[in-house]
Write a protein that holds these residues in place. Structure first.
Motif, PDB file in Angstrom:
ATOM      1  N   SER A 183       5.028  21.459   4.766  1.00  0.00           N
ATOM      2  CA  SER A 183       3.923  20.435   5.255  1.00  0.00           C
ATOM      3  C   SER A 183       3.430  20.310   6.414  1.00  0.00           C
ATOM      4  O   SER A 183       2.582  20.392   6.783  1.00  0.00           O
ATOM      5  N   VAL A 184       4.429  20.035   6.796  1.00  0.00           N
ATOM      6  CA  VAL A 184       4.185  19.165   8.248  1.00  0.00           C
ATOM      7  C   VAL A 184       3.400  19.978   8.989  1.00  0.00           C
ATOM      8  O   VAL A 184       2.502  19.670   9.973  1.00  0.00           O
ATOM      9  N   LEU A 185       3.755  21.499   9.154  1.00  0.00           N
ATOM     10  CA  LEU A 185       2.968  22.497  10.012  1.00  0.00           C
ATOM     11  C   LEU A 185       2.386  22.666   9.895  1.00  0.00           C
ATOM     12  O   LEU A 185       1.483  23.613  10.174  1.00  0.00           O
ATOM     13  N   GLU A 186       1.703  22.349   7.612  1.00  0.00           N
ATOM     14  CA  GLU A 186       0.214  22.295   8.182  1.00  0.00           C
ATOM     15  C   GLU A 186      -0.636  20.865   8.239  1.00  0.00           C
ATOM     16  O   GLU A 186      -1.332  21.006   7.481  1.00  0.00           O
ATOM     17  N   ASN A 187       0.043  19.951   8.840  1.00  0.00           N
ATOM     18  CA  ASN A 187      -0.391  18.537   9.034  1.00  0.00           C
ATOM     19  C   ASN A 187      -0.659  18.760   7.603  1.00  0.00           C
ATOM     20  O   ASN A 187      -1.992  17.696   7.509  1.00  0.00           O
ATOM     21  N   SER A 188       0.062  17.947   7.215  1.00  0.00           N
ATOM     22  CA  SER A 188      -0.049  18.342   5.324  1.00  0.00           C
ATOM     23  C   SER A 188       0.695  17.019   5.434  1.00  0.00           C
ATOM     24  O   SER A 188       2.335  17.190   5.715  1.00  0.00           O
ATOM     25  N   THR A 189       1.187  16.748   3.478  1.00  0.00           N
ATOM     26  CA  THR A 189       2.885  16.319   3.387  1.00  0.00           C
ATOM     27  C   THR A 189       2.525  16.902   1.770  1.00  0.00           C
ATOM     28  O   THR A 189       1.606  17.818   1.007  1.00  0.00           O
ATOM     29  N   ALA A 190       3.886  16.760   1.367  1.00  0.00           N
ATOM     30  CA  ALA A 190       4.389  17.851   0.712  1.00  0.00           C
ATOM     31  C   ALA A 190       3.873  17.373  -1.135  1.00  0.00           C
ATOM     32  O   ALA A 190       2.893  18.036  -2.413  1.00  0.00           O
ATOM     33  N   PHE A 191       3.625  16.002  -0.691  1.00  0.00           N
ATOM     34  CA  PHE A 191       3.670  14.860  -2.559  1.00  0.00           C
ATOM     35  C   PHE A 191       2.609  13.968  -2.115  1.00  0.00           C
ATOM     36  O   PHE A 191       2.421  13.392  -0.844  1.00  0.00           O
ATOM     37  N   THR A 192       1.913  13.432  -2.608  1.00  0.00           N
ATOM     38  CA  THR A 192       0.889  12.387  -2.514  1.00  0.00           C
ATOM     39  C   THR A 192       1.401  11.183  -1.418  1.00  0.00           C
ATOM     40  O   THR A 192       2.403  10.511  -1.748  1.00  0.00           O
ATOM     41  N   PRO A 193       0.976  11.035  -0.711  1.00  0.00           N
ATOM     42  CA  PRO A 193       1.625   9.769   0.340  1.00  0.00           C
ATOM     43  C   PRO A 193       1.354   9.052   0.149  1.00  0.00           C
ATOM     44  O   PRO A 193      -0.119   8.290  -0.065  1.00  0.00           O
ATOM     45  N   ALA A 194       1.597   7.760   0.769  1.00  0.00           N
ATOM     46  CA  ALA A 194       1.108   6.140   1.214  1.00  0.00           C
ATOM     47  C   ALA A 194       0.366   6.549   1.911  1.00  0.00           C
ATOM     48  O   ALA A 194       0.620   6.047   3.559  1.00  0.00           O
ATOM     49  N   VAL A 195      -0.951   6.962   2.130  1.00  0.00           N
ATOM     50  CA  VAL A 195      -2.118   6.870   3.077  1.00  0.00           C
ATOM     51  C   VAL A 195      -2.153   6.020   4.033  1.00  0.00           C
ATOM     52  O   VAL A 195      -2.095   6.057   4.712  1.00  0.00           O
ATOM     53  N   ASN A 196      -2.483   4.530   2.829  1.00  0.00           N
ATOM     54  CA  ASN A 196      -2.613   3.119   3.969  1.00  0.00           C
ATOM     55  C   ASN A 196      -1.960   3.214   5.055  1.00  0.00           C
ATOM     56  O   ASN A 196      -2.137   3.219   5.949  1.00  0.00           O
ATOM     57  N   LEU A 197      -0.427   3.490   4.557  1.00  0.00           N
ATOM     58  CA  LEU A 197       0.074   3.165   5.570  1.00  0.00           C
ATOM     59  C   LEU A 197       0.309   4.598   6.776  1.00  0.00           C
ATOM     60  O   LEU A 197       1.566   3.303   8.171  1.00  0.00           O
ATOM     61  N   ILE A 198       0.150   5.029   6.526  1.00  0.00           N
ATOM     62  CA  ILE A 198       0.580   6.197   7.477  1.00  0.00           C
ATOM     63  C   ILE A 198      -0.705   6.257   8.248  1.00  0.00           C
ATOM     64  O   ILE A 198      -0.406   6.772   9.542  1.00  0.00           O
TER      65      ILE A 198
END
Lengths: 383, 383
Positions: free
Chosen positions: A232-247
């Motif tokens: 997912s990192v290589l796709e500029n994504s995350t494997a699971f729903t991340p803490a989007v606000n913190l990111i």
């Protein structure tokens, strides 16, 4: 007066207003192109702070989650692991490894000391069949304020051939840690420390050598699985729903870090901690770690003056001056207090803290030259 | 015009302003008495929403973290596990169990269908030696918008004697789920759904029967370990540094939920979803789940009209009306789109979404009676 609290603990640390405002925005869809752009920026900037060309995985977890992620992706039952433990967080590596069924050997030292490279050399030299698969260590031991010489220790581990797995939770973004140049195999950190954002994110990077060992891991944890997470990192994504606000907040914080520059950040931490140490000594206090060579530049542990208790110091600092300093942990509880100069901390903040500590000790009847702490600090900062 | 985005996806969902403002505050020390009070309130209110007297553990992770936490604290290598999979999230249980070395048997159904209780009964009846240790199921399958009859399924599992492990990620706080009354053994959920806060927290509660099975688990994951985490819950603390800002926001959100009342929240979700479904049909659209008995009240999946593509619908909804609806996942990508009526969603929001969808379909040349969607919705809401 309320709502003026200043955290001088080893984490959470103060958060810049522009980061807080970013975090306060309505959440984005984690699969949107806007969020993907944020991740692209974050993944790139994390490499800068980690001083690595390896991909940096972002987990939604505490720093301990990333420690778990490090070992649960490498260890198979029965593997031999050497843990260099100079405090609670070094011991945590050992507990995680034991939980995974590893045979754990430890090098332990008295609280307040660092690992002696010669001792590590001697222990590894005895491992003639190269059975030790990996060695865990802590760059900055949060419980005591001691910094290990990671560069030297990692070079010794490298010579042996084992993987080096380094806890950089309270060091990355505060002290120098050259992942690639020093040859660190796995490096982890957490968001609420040098990264200047609230807790909730953790980071992990691994060398190609570590990735090869991971491929042989039989039961990597599902949530922390390196392979699915890196994909997912290589796709500029995350494997699971991340803490989007913190990111989103992290993106802003990393931009601030790049603006200041990693070298300047490290120099600032060094200067603030050394100034604080000089001030504390001038106030007649005893530092828990006397040796400047191993004293942390992000956390300073201090002994209370004779006849004055740690709880009393913490209470007055909190109630009268709204400054939170940390108690000691476990056996060191009430024996030391710990002051963080970690993350979003300025020279003014240290003047504030030293001034408030002088006032606190004055109230508690400590005999010292009032003003000596602030004076020494100011002189140190301007010499 | 920017910054007016409205999320109608299955998560993240909209967050109330008072929660966002709480999250924007400077972080607290996670070992402070102030934060302990917040945790005390959160732990108590989570029991209310989970409809349980069991302790509810809060993990800093995505919902998948709590799913991992559920199985990695129960399964030993070689254990037999039955996974009821009606979509991607049902399949995720199976993947986690396989990763832990379990022997996984599955009951699978065509996308858009629910588990037939008789089939479950038949499969469990064949397990005469009671080798199946646990059964995983999903209350609300986010990928298809189908709701399983958890009450009936759990009663069948209970009769067999296996543990029931329920994914309540997009159902808790939106649809009825009586953990104790129905006899659910393990129930998990996530923060960015019915709980109205951004992603980053996940919740898990376990029955006494599940705790007894946990005690026999040989290699529980360190970070997600039930025992260490519950110990901290009982002390109004957390085992590791949690996402303190999100937890402060959760306290406020839970207070809002108690204010509205769980029954009213559930009734609101039902009414909004049923109104939306009626409106979509009035616009000449086909619902992916026709059967009202199994149609989700938090996520509605819709087929695009013939000759109009899902990406075009999503694009116009996003670009012209700032409303984000979700695409289908995996095989259902571009075959369906999904609209959430989950969490902080009002009648006005559904009128907004239906109106914008009418405008979108009008632009894309769909032949239907313009206004019929909104009219039907308003009539449904006022009948």
């Amino acid at each position: 007066m309320k709502d003026k609290t200043f955290l001088m603990i080893p984490g959470p640390t103060p958060v810049p207003e522009r980061v807080l405002l970013e975090i306060a925005k309505h959440p984005m869809g984690h699969r949107s192109s806007e969020f993907s752009k944020i991740l692209e920026s974050v993944y790139s900037d994390l490499k800068y702070v980690f001083q690595t060309s390896n991909d940096v995985i972002v987990y939604t977890s505490s720093g301990t989650g990333a420690m778990d992620a490090a070992l649960s992706n490498l260890i198979n039952e029965g593997d031999k692991v050497l843990c260099l433990a100079i405090g609670n967080f070094g011991q945590r590596w050992a507990k995680i490894a034991e939980g995974l069924g590893a045979q754990v050997e430890k090098i332990e030292v008295e609280a307040g000391k660092a690992i002696n490279p010669d001792e590590l050399k001697a222990v590894l030299a005895k491992d003639v069949n190269k059975e030790i698969k990996l060695v865990t260590l802590t760059q900055n031991e949060t419980s005591t304020g001691v910094t290990n010489d990671v560069k030297t220790l990692v070079s010794i581990i490298k010579e042996h051939g084992a993987l080096s797995v380094v806890d950089g939770v309270t060091s990355i973004g505060a002290m120098d840690c050259k992942m690639d140049e020093w040859g660190i195999d796995v490096l982890v950190s957490g968001s609420q420390k040098g990264f200047m954002i609230p807790p909730g994110l953790a980071f992990l990077a691994a060398s190609e050598k570590a990735w090869a060992v991971h491929k042989e891991c039989k039961r990597p944890d599902f949530y922390f699985n390196w392979t699915t997470n890196r994909k997912s990192v290589l796709e500029n994504s995350t494997a699971f729903t991340p803490a989007v606000n913190l990111i989103s907040g992290l993106k802003v914080a990393l931009e601030m870090m790049k603006e200041e520059g990693l070298e300047n950040i490290i120099a600032r931490h060094t200067k603030l901690a050394k100034g604080l140490r000089a001030a504390l000594k001038a106030m007649g206090l005893t530092l828990f770690v006397e040796d400047e060579a191993i004293a942390s530049t992000s956390i300073t542990a201090v002994l209370p003056p004779e006849g004055i208790s740690v709880p009393d110091i913490r209470k007055i600092m909190k109630n009268d001056y709204d400054i939170v300093v940390a108690n000691g942990q476990n056996k060191l509880k009430d024996k030391i207090f710990r002051m963080g100069t970690l993350g979003f901390v300025s020279e003014r903040d240290v003047i504030t803290a030293v001034g408030a500590l002088e006032a606190t000790l004055y109230k508690l009847g400590h005999k010292f030259e009032l003003g000596a702490g602030v004076a020494t600090l100011i002189k140190y900062m301007n010499k």
